[in-house]
Design a protein around this motif. Sequence first.
Motif, short mmCIF file in Angstrom:
data_model
loop_
_atom_site.label_atom_id
_atom_site.label_comp_id
_atom_site.label_asym_id
_atom_site.label_seq_id
_atom_site.Cartn_x
_atom_site.Cartn_y
_atom_site.Cartn_z
N ILE A 1 -7.93 2.89 -1.82
CA ILE A 1 -8.60 1.95 -0.93
C ILE A 1 -8.97 2.59 0.42
CG2 ILE A 1 -7.64 -0.12 -1.96
CD1 ILE A 1 -5.48 -0.12 0.20
N VAL B 1 0.83 -1.20 0.00
CA VAL B 1 0.00 0.00 0.00
C VAL B 1 0.87 1.26 0.00
CG1 VAL B 1 -1.68 1.34 1.34
CG2 VAL B 1 -1.93 -1.14 1.14
N ASP C 1 -3.78 0.96 -3.36
CA ASP C 1 -3.27 -0.38 -3.59
C ASP C 1 -2.15 -0.28 -4.64
OD1 ASP C 1 -2.83 -2.98 -4.72
OD2 ASP C 1 -4.79 -3.61 -3.98
#
Length: 107
Positions: free
Chosen positions: A102, A78, A95
């Motif tokens: 996200i 991430v 992501d």
Amino acid sequence: MVLTYATPMRMIVSLALLAAAPALAQAPDTQRRSDQERAYDARRRGDLLPNKVIEARVLPQMKGYEYLGFDIDFASGVYTLKFLRNGTVVWVDVDGRTGQIIGRTGR
């Protein structure tokens, strides 16, 4: 005036700390280099998108925000992009494999 004398144990501990000092001083540089190598390897393998691709997808959605930079968590893949607007910090989680946002904190 107080005089103290170094016991053999104090001398050993002091010498051990002196011997370890160069290695401790180099640790952050070694960690940074390791992070760079891991990022390069992950991008080369296609596991993570390059940060420029991530930025190109997210920055247009953040009009009016000042972009401060990013961090990456290799364990989760991430990217966390950091922005500032009117004194409020906003983090956008992306992501690194797909480029999809996200999560977002702050407004």
